[in-house]
Design a protein around this motif. Structure first.
Motif, PDB file in Angstrom:
ATOM      1  N   VAL A  35    -108.537   7.500 -43.257  1.00  0.00           N
ATOM      2  CA  VAL A  35    -109.418   6.499 -42.664  1.00  0.00           C
ATOM      3  C   VAL A  35    -108.676   5.168 -42.534  1.00  0.00           C
ATOM      4  CG1 VAL A  35    -110.427   5.547 -44.752  1.00  0.00           C
ATOM      5  CG2 VAL A  35    -111.810   5.757 -42.715  1.00  0.00           C
ATOM      6  N   THR A  36    -108.990   4.441 -41.460  1.00  0.00           N
ATOM      7  CA  THR A  36    -108.373   3.146 -41.209  1.00  0.00           C
ATOM      8  C   THR A  36    -108.504   2.255 -42.442  1.00  0.00           C
ATOM      9  OG1 THR A  36    -109.283   3.436 -39.026  1.00  0.00           O
ATOM     10  CG2 THR A  36    -108.304   1.329 -39.505  1.00  0.00           C
ATOM     11  N   PRO A  37    -107.397   1.653 -42.904  1.00  0.00           N
ATOM     12  CA  PRO A  37    -107.480   0.866 -44.136  1.00  0.00           C
ATOM     13  C   PRO A  37    -108.577  -0.192 -44.104  1.00  0.00           C
ATOM     14  CG  PRO A  37    -105.214   1.061 -43.421  1.00  0.00           C
ATOM     15  CD  PRO A  37    -106.043   1.721 -42.382  1.00  0.00           C
ATOM     16  N   LEU A  38    -108.677  -0.885 -42.982  1.00  0.00           N
ATOM     17  CA  LEU A  38    -109.688  -1.934 -42.901  1.00  0.00           C
ATOM     18  C   LEU A  38    -111.082  -1.342 -43.060  1.00  0.00           C
ATOM     19  CD1 LEU A  38    -109.938  -5.034 -42.168  1.00  0.00           C
ATOM     20  CD2 LEU A  38    -110.808  -4.186 -40.017  1.00  0.00           C
ATOM     21  N   ILE A  39    -111.315  -0.208 -42.416  1.00  0.00           N
ATOM     22  CA  ILE A  39    -112.632   0.411 -42.467  1.00  0.00           C
ATOM     23  C   ILE A  39    -112.921   0.938 -43.867  1.00  0.00           C
ATOM     24  CG2 ILE A  39    -113.922   2.409 -41.642  1.00  0.00           C
ATOM     25  CD1 ILE A  39    -112.807   1.889 -38.904  1.00  0.00           C
ATOM     26  N   LEU A  53    -113.821  -1.855 -46.028  1.00  0.00           N
ATOM     27  CA  LEU A  53    -115.161  -2.361 -45.723  1.00  0.00           C
ATOM     28  C   LEU A  53    -116.225  -1.493 -46.374  1.00  0.00           C
ATOM     29  CD1 LEU A  53    -115.158  -3.448 -42.010  1.00  0.00           C
ATOM     30  CD2 LEU A  53    -115.630  -4.796 -44.012  1.00  0.00           C
ATOM     31  N   ILE A  54    -116.030  -0.173 -46.289  1.00  0.00           N
ATOM     32  CA  ILE A  54    -117.015   0.740 -46.865  1.00  0.00           C
ATOM     33  C   ILE A  54    -117.170   0.450 -48.352  1.00  0.00           C
ATOM     34  CG2 ILE A  54    -117.380   3.158 -47.467  1.00  0.00           C
ATOM     35  CD1 ILE A  54    -116.302   3.915 -44.752  1.00  0.00           C
ATOM     36  N   ASN A 107    -105.255   3.369 -36.331  1.00  0.00           N
ATOM     37  CA  ASN A 107    -105.507   2.617 -37.554  1.00  0.00           C
ATOM     38  C   ASN A 107    -104.914   1.231 -37.540  1.00  0.00           C
ATOM     39  OD1 ASN A 107    -106.891   4.695 -38.606  1.00  0.00           O
ATOM     40  ND2 ASN A 107    -105.282   5.410 -39.962  1.00  0.00           N
ATOM     41  N   LEU A 163    -112.014  10.360 -36.834  1.00  0.00           N
ATOM     42  CA  LEU A 163    -111.026  10.710 -37.853  1.00  0.00           C
ATOM     43  C   LEU A 163    -111.502  11.914 -38.653  1.00  0.00           C
ATOM     44  CD1 LEU A 163    -110.076   7.166 -39.100  1.00  0.00           C
ATOM     45  CD2 LEU A 163    -108.713   8.717 -37.757  1.00  0.00           C
TER      46      LEU A 163
END
Lengths: 325, 294
Positions: free
Chosen positions: A148-152, A155-156, B225, B272
């Motif tokens: 998963v995208t680091p920023l996302i 955020l989670i 990403n 993803l």
């Protein structure tokens, strides 16, 4: 390719030697009924003209490196002279942006990396002993935090640790402290960021170690058993030596990744408590007045940091390669 | 063969290791499920002051919308905040980054693996240095020239930069895949009368597909990403998903906006999720291929 790798580095270095133009001031006389007043104003046109002429700014040499927002040599010297104890000195140093960022980046890098290696190793051992059908499922879920995208991802977690979110309110009940907030205190925020870092990168270590375990020589393992090695001894003397090269590899990759920690700080909105070198650059570039020179200086310092961090590895690769060819 | 080692495990050890796996699974997967579930609630439920169970039962959601689930967050994000534009931009960026870097990558890596010179070492070093360099330090170098030349803010500029950042890694990965293919294969093709390019196109590429797919996956992930490059190099209209979501955060003060961001995050995670589901084996093999080689 070379164009895009080396030109920006050159560009960064040049930029770091310059500084923004001073604004051009003009004196304006405002006259009204009560008499004339003189005031200084920024001459916008003249400033823009200079900017257009020399977009890089004034050449200042190494001054950028030693001003307050970077190495701050004069502030540092003063702090050293005026403070008595080391604690006080540390406090003063911590207030300088570059040192603050360096301290956090280093603490983060060297805490998260070993922790995630240990966690990844334990998961790999545990998953390896699972039933064949369950393995695929477990691997699928284990990959998620990494993919998963680091920023996302941050955020989670950020929403969950909010004092009104599930983990936040659980912690409040657990410690019986209704005012507890992870976001409000610096040490707690650091811990949270590091927990996030381990959560995000442990799957990577896990996958690598898991693959290493698949190639484990069964003969050695069985002969160790026949010789009476306990389970723990088998892990210590057979498994760990077998995957030791992989540990080096994971440590190397993760050192590099953690050194450039940025997204969690943005995602956790934590810049008040923790800043890293990368987030300093982002701040300089993203604000209203884009401080290219300052950002470039921090970039050069970061690149030097990476080189220092990597130099033992680079040297070893070089030596190994020479031996092989 | 493995079973002989596994079978004589004591019960307590098995219990502990299963417990640990369950614990890890919960840490790894629970946040995603929780956020997915919560994205269908109103803010007062997802961030509940009174009682955390509200987020599960959805008391406030029930009283506001008449149902326990609501798509209001999604509607707000996709329609009101025009998240779909960001999705299209992301799709464009990812598509072009993957195509370009694979085209350059396969041709380049093929040439490198057949040339036999010590390129490979330098390639490895460059890939390593590039892996280590925080991309933001490079972006700081790009920004000012791009402003001067008027290239800033365009999707195409971002694509070129992403491809460039990606390229050493792609080359290295494909190179190690190509080395596994024996040289005799293209030699025999050429003996049969293929030109050099035909040998590459009809003999090598079909064998290479798994490697190409794996490498493509990784360059896709990198483009998808990326935060730093897209956030700093794209103008507001051209933003991709990740900087767009970061933009939502700035406006979280007004009620409801947090749920927009939550909905957008769930929407961005979904592809993803699907990707990992279908390409799990390729991702694992790609990660380990790097490890074994490096």
């Amino acid at each position: 390719m070379l164009l895009f790798i080396f030109l920006p580095i050159i560009s960064v270095v040049t930029q770091s030697l310059h500084i923004e133009h001073e604004q051009v001031f003009v004196e304006v006389e405002n006259c009204d009924f009560f008499g004339c007043k003189k005031s200084t104003m920024v001459d916008v046109e003249a400033t823009a003209a200079i900017k257009a002429e020399k977009p890089l700014g004034r050449f200042v040499g190494l001054e950028n490196y030693f001003n307050r927002s970077h190495f701050a040599s004069s502030e540092l010297a003063q702090a050293w002279r005026t403070t008595d104890s080391f604690g006080e000195f540390y406090d003063q140093v911590y207030n300088l942006p570059l040192y603050r960022a360096i301290i956090f980046t280093l603490v983060y890098t060297f805490t998260v990396t070993p922790l995630l290696i240990i966690l990844g190793f334990i998961i790999a051992i545990a998953v390896n002993s699972l039933h064949q059908r369950l393995k695929g499922l477990v691997i699928f879920f284990s990959l998620l935090p990494m993919i998963v995208t680091p920023l996302i991802g941050s955020l989670i977690l950020f929403w969950m640790i909010d004092s009104r979110g599930i983990i936040g309110s659980f912690l409040q009940q657990f410690f019986n402290d209704p005012d507890l907030s992870l976001k409000a205190s610096t040490p707690l925020m650091w811990i949270t960021l590091m927990v996030y870092g381990v959560w995000h990168s442990a799957p990577f270590a896990f996958v690598i170690f898991y693959a290493g375990l698949q190639t484990l020589p069964q003969d050695t393992l069985e002969s160790a058993m026949i010789d009476g090695a306990s389970r723990w001894e088998r892990i210590r003397y057979v498994v760990i030596p077998h995957i030791a090269p992989l540990v080096t590899f994971v440590a190397l990759i993760q050192l590099m990744d953690n050194f450039r920690v940025l997204e969690p700080i943005v995602g956790f909105n934590a810049s008040a408590h923790a800043t890293s070198l990368s987030s300093n650059i982002l701040n300089d570039l993203g604000g209203e007045s884009q401080l290219f020179a300052s950002a470039a200086t921090t970039s050069v310092i970061t690149i030097l940091g990476v080189v220092v961090l990597l130099s033992p590895v680079l040297y070893r690769t070089w030596r190994d390669w020479d031996r092989k060819v | 063969m493995t079973s002989s080692v596994v079978e004589n495990k004591s019960f307590s050890l098995r219990f502990i290791s299963t417990l640990f796996i369950a614990f890890w699974l919960m840490i790894a997967a629970f946040p995603f499920f929780w956020t997915f579930w919560g994205s269908f609630k109103v803010e007062l439920d997802f961030f509940s002051k009174e009682n955390w169970t509200n987020a599960i039962t959805g008391v406030r959601t029930l009283s506001t919308h008449g149902e326990a689930f609501t798509g209001a967050g999604y509607e707000g994000a996709w329609v009101q905040e025009e998240f779909w534009k960001a999705v299209i931009n992301t799709a464009l960026v990812c598509l072009f980054v993957v195509c370009t870097s694979l085209t350059i990558g396969t041709l380049g890596a093929y040439a490198l693996s057949r040339s036999g010179f010590r390129y490979a070492f330098w390639l490895l070093i460059i890939a390593l240095i590039f892996r280590a360099m925080p991309p933001i330090t490079l972006v700081a170098g790009y920004l000012l020239p791009f402003f001067e030349w008027g290239l800033w803010g365009k999707l195409s500029t971002t694509i070129v930069v992403l491809v460039a950042i990606n390229q050493p890694f792609t080359l290295w990965m494909l190179h190690s895949f190509f080395q596994k293919i024996p040289k005799e294969l293209d030699e025999s093709a050429m003996v049969d009368g293929c030109t050099n390019f035909q040998a590459f196109r009809y003999v090598i590429l079909p064998v290479m597909w798994p490697g190409v797919i794996t490498t493509g996956l990784f360059s896709f992930l990198l483009a998808y990403n990326d935060f730093v490059v897209t956030a700093l190099l794209l103008s507001k209209e051209n933003q991709t998903m990740v900087p767009k979501i970061a933009g939502f955060l700035g406006t979280t003060q007004t009620e409801g906006n947090v749920m927009f961001a939550v909905a957008a995050v769930v929407s961005a995670t979904f592809p993803l999720f699907v990707l990992v589901m279908f390409f799990q084996r390729q991702i694992v093999s790609g990660l380990t291929a790097g490890a074994v080689k490096g």
